[in-house]
Design an enzyme around this catalytic site. Structure first.
Site: not given
Length: 156
Positions: A13-15
């Site tokens: 999970i990242h931007g």
């Protein structure tokens, strides 16, 4: 099943995942399926803070999720998030029903062959992708939804 997206991204999970992909598919929950993350309370905490407040994050070990899919129907709009194709291949063998995988973030290093700007694979990962394809599962390479979808077979 309400699985809207199966994505491989070694950053989890990242931007891009938290906003772009989850919004594009109206995702209600993200299921991270990764043994290393399951055993790391710090990673679990970070994952929960990285997503919009209305998106739930649940982390499973790979074998654990294999048992879950045998007993539980996924009803919410869900993204399955993996770090590698071998785990997906294992779960397909356990009964996971999917038709497509989005490969979007597999970083390059000295042990990997670069296939695109965002996807580099080891021999084992390439074999797993080809085994998924042999099982009738389409593999597309795409960093963000606005990028063109590239068929994995054209890169291999």
């Amino acid at each position: 099943m309400a699985i809207e997206l199966v994505r491989i991204d070694d950053r989890l999970i990242h931007g891009q995942v938290a906003t772009t992909w989850s919004r594009n598919f109206n995702i209600e929950q993200i299921l991270i399926i990764d043994d290393k993350t399951k055993g790391d309370p710090v990673a679990a905490s970070v994952a929960n803070y990285a997503v919009p407040a209305d998106v739930k994050v649940i982390i499973f070990g790979v074998a654990q999720f294999g048992e879950v899919i045998k007993k539980t129907e996924i009803k919410k709009k869900t993204m399955l998030l993996f770090t590698n194709p071998m785990d997906i291949l294992y779960l397909v063998g356990q009964g996971l029903k999917i038709t497509e995988v989005n490969a979007g973030g597999m970083r390059f290093n000295g042990n990997r062959k670069r296939l695109s700007k965002a996807v580099s694979v080891t021999e084992e990962e390439n074999k797993a992708f080809n085994d998924l394809i042999s099982n009738g599962i389409h593999i597309n390479v795409q960093m963000v939804p606005k990028d063109p979808r590239v068929d994995y077979r054209t890169l291999n």
